[in-house]
Design a protein around this motif. Sequence first.
Motif, PDB file in Angstrom:
ATOM      1  N   MET A   1       0.809  -1.187   0.000  1.00  0.00           N
ATOM      2  CA  MET A   1       0.000   0.000   0.000  1.00  0.00           C
ATOM      3  C   MET A   1       0.856   1.257   0.000  1.00  0.00           C
ATOM      4  O   MET A   1       0.490   2.296   0.460  1.00  0.00           O
ATOM      5  CB  MET A   1      -0.898   0.033   1.231  1.00  0.00           C
ATOM      6  N   PHE A   2       2.044   1.130  -0.482  1.00  0.00           N
ATOM      7  CA  PHE A   2       2.938   2.245  -0.387  1.00  0.00           C
ATOM      8  C   PHE A   2       3.550   2.588  -1.728  1.00  0.00           C
ATOM      9  O   PHE A   2       3.644   1.783  -2.625  1.00  0.00           O
ATOM     10  CB  PHE A   2       4.064   1.938   0.609  1.00  0.00           C
ATOM     11  N   ALA A   3       4.029   3.800  -1.805  1.00  0.00           N
ATOM     12  CA  ALA A   3       4.625   4.267  -3.051  1.00  0.00           C
ATOM     13  C   ALA A   3       6.085   3.901  -3.124  1.00  0.00           C
ATOM     14  O   ALA A   3       6.755   3.683  -2.142  1.00  0.00           O
ATOM     15  CB  ALA A   3       4.476   5.779  -3.152  1.00  0.00           C
ATOM     16  N   THR A   4       6.592   3.860  -4.309  1.00  0.00           N
ATOM     17  CA  THR A   4       8.009   3.649  -4.503  1.00  0.00           C
ATOM     18  C   THR A   4       8.561   4.778  -5.345  1.00  0.00           C
ATOM     19  O   THR A   4       7.841   5.443  -6.072  1.00  0.00           O
ATOM     20  CB  THR A   4       8.298   2.299  -5.192  1.00  0.00           C
ATOM     21  N   TYR A 152      -8.169   0.072  -8.729  1.00  0.00           N
ATOM     22  CA  TYR A 152      -8.286  -0.429  -7.355  1.00  0.00           C
ATOM     23  C   TYR A 152      -8.243   0.743  -6.366  1.00  0.00           C
ATOM     24  O   TYR A 152      -9.076   0.837  -5.455  1.00  0.00           O
ATOM     25  CB  TYR A 152      -7.129  -1.382  -7.043  1.00  0.00           C
ATOM     26  N   VAL A 153      -7.249   1.619  -6.531  1.00  0.00           N
ATOM     27  CA  VAL A 153      -7.065   2.738  -5.596  1.00  0.00           C
ATOM     28  C   VAL A 153      -8.267   3.670  -5.615  1.00  0.00           C
ATOM     29  O   VAL A 153      -8.782   4.077  -4.566  1.00  0.00           O
ATOM     30  CB  VAL A 153      -5.774   3.519  -5.927  1.00  0.00           C
ATOM     31  N   PHE A 154      -8.734   4.007  -6.815  1.00  0.00           N
ATOM     32  CA  PHE A 154      -9.862   4.926  -6.930  1.00  0.00           C
ATOM     33  C   PHE A 154     -11.138   4.316  -6.334  1.00  0.00           C
ATOM     34  O   PHE A 154     -11.880   4.982  -5.609  1.00  0.00           O
ATOM     35  CB  PHE A 154     -10.103   5.289  -8.398  1.00  0.00           C
ATOM     36  N   LEU A 200      -8.879  -3.768   2.255  1.00  0.00           N
ATOM     37  CA  LEU A 200      -8.593  -4.973   1.476  1.00  0.00           C
ATOM     38  C   LEU A 200      -8.416  -4.653  -0.004  1.00  0.00           C
ATOM     39  O   LEU A 200      -7.462  -5.113  -0.639  1.00  0.00           O
ATOM     40  CB  LEU A 200      -9.715  -6.003   1.657  1.00  0.00           C
ATOM     41  N   LEU A 201      -9.320  -3.865  -0.557  1.00  0.00           N
ATOM     42  CA  LEU A 201      -9.252  -3.544  -1.979  1.00  0.00           C
ATOM     43  C   LEU A 201      -7.968  -2.779  -2.303  1.00  0.00           C
ATOM     44  O   LEU A 201      -7.295  -3.063  -3.302  1.00  0.00           O
ATOM     45  CB  LEU A 201     -10.476  -2.709  -2.372  1.00  0.00           C
ATOM     46  N   GLY A 205      -4.814  -4.152  -4.492  1.00  0.00           N
ATOM     47  CA  GLY A 205      -4.522  -3.399  -5.705  1.00  0.00           C
ATOM     48  C   GLY A 205      -3.102  -2.878  -5.751  1.00  0.00           C
ATOM     49  O   GLY A 205      -2.420  -2.977  -6.780  1.00  0.00           O
ATOM     50  N   VAL A 206      -2.631  -2.341  -4.647  1.00  0.00           N
ATOM     51  CA  VAL A 206      -1.286  -1.787  -4.603  1.00  0.00           C
ATOM     52  C   VAL A 206      -0.250  -2.883  -4.332  1.00  0.00           C
ATOM     53  O   VAL A 206       0.832  -2.884  -4.913  1.00  0.00           O
ATOM     54  CB  VAL A 206      -1.203  -0.677  -3.538  1.00  0.00           C
TER      55      VAL A 206
END
Length: 429
Positions: A1-4, A152-154, A200-201, A205-206
């Motif tokens: 759930m994190f950015a890279t 997924y994120v949206f 969960l979603l 997704g991420v």
Amino acid sequence: MFATTTSSNAVKNTTYKVVIPFYLYAALAFFIATIMLFFSTNAFTQHYFHPNTLAITHTMALGWGTMIILGASHQLIPVLIEAKLFSNFLAYLSFVFAGVGIPLLVFAFLNFQFDWTARTGGILINASIVCYLANIAASINKSKNENVHAVYVFTAAGWLFITCFLGLLLVWNFTGPILNKESIHYLTLHAHMGIVGWFLLLVIGVGSRLIPMFLISKYDDPKKLWMIYYLINAGLISFVFLFFYASSNQLFLIPIAAILIAIFLFGLYCRKAYQKRIRNKIDEQMRVSLLSVALMVLPIIILLIVMIMLLFSFNGSKQVLTYGFSIFFGWITAIILGMTFKTLPFIVWNKIYHDKAGLGKTPNPKELFNGKVFNVMGLAYLAGFIFFTLGILLSNTLVLQAATILLLITAVLYNWNIIKMVWHKPVIQ
């Protein structure tokens, strides 16, 4: 759930000034939640609808899980859609609104007073989600690339707004009835829209993007991800429908089955990514993150046990508490503990060394935090989680107290490493 930040172009899109405050806020919220847990062990031997339990749950769900996701996804979305974040200003607003609203709401729960404090907190949190949702929607709209992970994120953000808006209605319903039934009747609906629709979603997704990336695996299966997406949303929508119209509790096995199949398929997805990895050695951060995938199944098992107990008119209060604890201190916390130290080091490294690359030898991003401290944190967390779960089931305050000390140690070590990274000074040889 994190950015890279493996993409240098994506890094320029979202300034670290937007992202890092969310990480710091979440770390502090985790520490505060473990302190509240330490002084509230008796609450976990009673009914789940307890002021302390409500306060801790919302601190973990909003202050810990949601805040770190909001911050990290502001960095991740540009990577996924290959376009700039629409507005840093909206991101700042999202942080400020949530940062003020969450403690107001938690304070109200702790005192079990649903006055202006709770209402103001709820309104500010909803305003934060609106800013976030608008920012994500506008960013995706600017991009010409259709990406399953961005969808997924949206969608998860949409479920988050519905969850928080219902929560605001429940707060108002305590003092001035605006719903057909008492607020406690809708808690199951409120909780599961947030747990399944938001957490969960978004995690799947991420995670389906980041886990192969950090395993250095070329595995990708968009068709499977779309199938998982439809299963989760179909399961959640059917759950909402059944909540209002079901004539039998047994019908709830339908959405549970859909979501369980989705989790199983995601597990297969991660397994394939693991098998097709290029690098054989797996670091400790990824081990903790992969553990969180396994922990997804635990709440489902507990939920099934609760349903069986309700069918036979047994008291399932302990199991409900265990169910909630296994989600917020188990699955969600495990993936945050692992992924934080796979992502924040890159964000901090880019902040400090982006303009200094080539001037000399710079530290590796993983050298910005202490690996030994991370390993001790991981062991303390795992032991604390296991013992607290046992303490709930046994209604043993001594076991619960010992477990909270371990979880508090986890939060202290997590914060220590976060501070060490964020306040890192340039070192060039």
